[in-house]
Design a protein around this motif. Sequence first.
Motif, short mmCIF file in Angstrom:
data_model
loop_
_atom_site.label_atom_id
_atom_site.label_comp_id
_atom_site.label_asym_id
_atom_site.label_seq_id
_atom_site.Cartn_x
_atom_site.Cartn_y
_atom_site.Cartn_z
N TRP A 16 0.84 -1.19 0.00
CA TRP A 16 0.00 0.00 0.00
C TRP A 16 0.88 1.25 0.00
CZ3 TRP A 16 -5.03 0.35 -0.93
CH2 TRP A 16 -5.83 -0.77 -0.72
N GLU A 17 0.46 2.21 -0.78
CA GLU A 17 1.09 3.53 -0.76
C GLU A 17 0.08 4.54 -0.25
OE1 GLU A 17 2.92 6.97 -3.73
OE2 GLU A 17 2.78 4.89 -4.42
N TYR A 18 0.42 5.22 0.83
CA TYR A 18 -0.45 6.24 1.42
C TYR A 18 -0.05 7.61 0.87
CZ TYR A 18 -1.01 2.40 4.74
OH TYR A 18 -1.22 1.17 5.31
N VAL A 19 -1.05 8.41 0.54
CA VAL A 19 -0.81 9.73 -0.03
C VAL A 19 -1.50 10.78 0.84
CG1 VAL A 19 -0.95 11.18 -2.07
CG2 VAL A 19 -0.71 8.70 -2.34
N LEU A 20 -0.74 11.79 1.24
CA LEU A 20 -1.25 12.87 2.08
C LEU A 20 -0.95 14.21 1.43
CD1 LEU A 20 0.11 11.66 5.55
CD2 LEU A 20 -2.22 11.36 4.69
N ALA A 21 -1.86 15.15 1.55
CA ALA A 21 -1.64 16.52 1.10
C ALA A 21 -1.44 17.42 2.32
CB ALA A 21 -2.84 17.01 0.29
N VAL A 54 3.98 12.40 0.10
CA VAL A 54 3.50 13.69 0.53
C VAL A 54 3.43 14.62 -0.67
CG1 VAL A 54 3.98 15.73 1.94
CG2 VAL A 54 4.39 13.43 2.87
N VAL A 55 2.26 15.20 -0.91
CA VAL A 55 2.08 16.18 -1.98
C VAL A 55 2.01 17.55 -1.33
CG1 VAL A 55 0.66 16.89 -3.93
CG2 VAL A 55 0.80 14.46 -3.32
N GLY A 56 2.98 18.39 -1.64
CA GLY A 56 3.11 19.70 -1.01
C GLY A 56 4.53 19.87 -0.52
N PRO A 57 4.82 20.94 0.19
CA PRO A 57 6.18 21.15 0.69
C PRO A 57 6.64 19.95 1.51
CG PRO A 57 4.84 23.10 1.04
CD PRO A 57 3.90 22.03 0.59
N PRO A 58 7.84 19.44 1.27
CA PRO A 58 8.32 18.31 2.07
C PRO A 58 8.30 18.64 3.54
CG PRO A 58 9.75 18.70 0.19
CD PRO A 58 8.80 19.86 0.25
N PRO A 59 7.64 17.85 4.36
CA PRO A 59 7.51 18.18 5.77
C PRO A 59 8.79 17.87 6.54
CG PRO A 59 6.54 16.05 5.36
CD PRO A 59 6.97 16.58 4.02
N THR A 60 8.90 18.49 7.69
CA THR A 60 9.95 18.11 8.62
C THR A 60 9.48 16.85 9.34
OG1 THR A 60 10.64 20.40 8.92
CG2 THR A 60 11.31 18.83 10.61
N VAL A 61 10.20 15.77 9.15
CA VAL A 61 9.80 14.51 9.78
C VAL A 61 10.00 14.63 11.29
CG1 VAL A 61 10.23 12.04 9.92
CG2 VAL A 61 10.38 13.21 7.72
N PRO A 62 8.95 14.43 12.08
CA PRO A 62 9.07 14.60 13.54
C PRO A 62 10.12 13.67 14.13
CG PRO A 62 6.76 14.39 12.86
CD PRO A 62 7.59 14.05 11.67
N ALA A 63 10.72 14.13 15.19
CA ALA A 63 11.71 13.31 15.90
C ALA A 63 11.07 12.00 16.33
CB ALA A 63 12.24 14.07 17.11
N ALA A 78 2.79 21.45 -7.02
CA ALA A 78 3.31 21.02 -5.72
C ALA A 78 4.44 20.02 -5.90
CB ALA A 78 2.21 20.40 -4.87
N ASP A 79 5.31 19.97 -4.89
CA ASP A 79 6.32 18.91 -4.82
C ASP A 79 5.65 17.58 -4.49
OD1 ASP A 79 8.59 20.61 -5.21
OD2 ASP A 79 8.43 21.25 -3.13
N VAL A 80 6.28 16.50 -4.93
CA VAL A 80 5.84 15.15 -4.58
C VAL A 80 7.05 14.39 -4.04
CG1 VAL A 80 4.88 12.98 -5.44
CG2 VAL A 80 4.05 15.15 -6.36
N THR A 81 6.98 13.98 -2.78
CA THR A 81 8.09 13.32 -2.11
C THR A 81 7.62 11.98 -1.56
OG1 THR A 81 8.90 15.50 -1.43
CG2 THR A 81 9.92 13.59 -0.38
N VAL A 82 8.42 10.95 -1.78
CA VAL A 82 8.08 9.60 -1.33
C VAL A 82 8.99 9.21 -0.18
CG1 VAL A 82 7.74 7.19 -2.01
CG2 VAL A 82 7.42 9.01 -3.70
N TYR A 83 8.37 8.67 0.88
CA TYR A 83 9.10 8.22 2.06
C TYR A 83 8.87 6.73 2.27
CZ TYR A 83 9.31 13.21 3.17
OH TYR A 83 9.53 14.56 3.13
N GLY A 84 9.86 6.09 2.88
CA GLY A 84 9.72 4.68 3.23
C GLY A 84 10.35 4.41 4.58
N ALA A 85 10.16 3.19 5.07
CA ALA A 85 10.82 2.80 6.31
C ALA A 85 12.33 2.81 6.11
CB ALA A 85 10.35 1.40 6.72
N LEU A 86 13.08 2.93 7.21
CA LEU A 86 14.53 3.02 7.13
C LEU A 86 15.13 1.82 6.41
CD1 LEU A 86 15.42 4.45 10.66
CD2 LEU A 86 15.10 5.69 8.51
N GLU A 87 14.50 0.66 6.56
CA GLU A 87 15.03 -0.55 5.92
C GLU A 87 14.48 -0.80 4.54
OE1 GLU A 87 11.96 -2.07 9.01
OE2 GLU A 87 13.13 -0.27 8.59
#
Length: 237
Positions: free
Chosen positions: A47-52, A76-85, A216-225
């Motif tokens: 599954w790929e989750y998409v958030l604006a 994430v569609v929009g400015p790349p967010p700061t990933v919370p600690a 808008a920017d489109v940025t894809v994130y995944g788990a560290l592994e």
Amino acid sequence: MTSALNDALVSTWVTGWSRCRNYDVQHDGVVHASLRSGVQAGDGQDWEYVLAHPDETALKAVSAEVQNHPGRLLTVVGPPPTVPAGVPLKALSTGEKLMVVDMGGQDVEAPIVPEEFEATVERKDPDWFLVTITSTEEHPQGEGAVAARGRVAAVDGYAVFDRIWTSPEFRRQGLGSLVMRYLASLALEHDVEEGLLVASADGQALYGHLGWTELADVTVYGALEHDTENPSHSDAG
């Protein structure tokens, strides 16, 4: 008229993009999800989750799903967010853009295809189409080579374009523009006002030349592994 980036627009793009690829799609509030086939097909992990414009709460909730199922992705569609600690995500793909165009400026007639090529239209459903351009015997490459292709789906007043591709052997012959014009004429059989697509860094110049603007920017994130490099929304196929 040019749409502003909002959750409804992103929901529409996810629906159209998924339809063009025969992916299952789900919408749950601000979380839009597409089941990408061919990644870990059959196990429900891709599954790929998409958030604006996600807030921290949404980011944390979706990132937990991605962490628990490392085959999943967050886009994430929009400015790349700061990933919370404490949120274990890494950026896998940057550089893609969500782009938009006014369909009122597009030609409703299918373009004339040069005699060196022929166009084939497949109507996959009443509201989405695949166009394939192949060479004829008039072309130096010979007959029957797949030169270019693309897809479009009509969704809620939008034409969602996807997988616009030209074979390396046929580039710089205007086929990318030809495919886009052909797809636009098909989409305009439906009541569409604007077009949407996600463009790679290489594709953005072509679409800009055709009148598309970046939304808008489109940025894809995944788990560290996660070991998939550069998962794309604009790849050929």
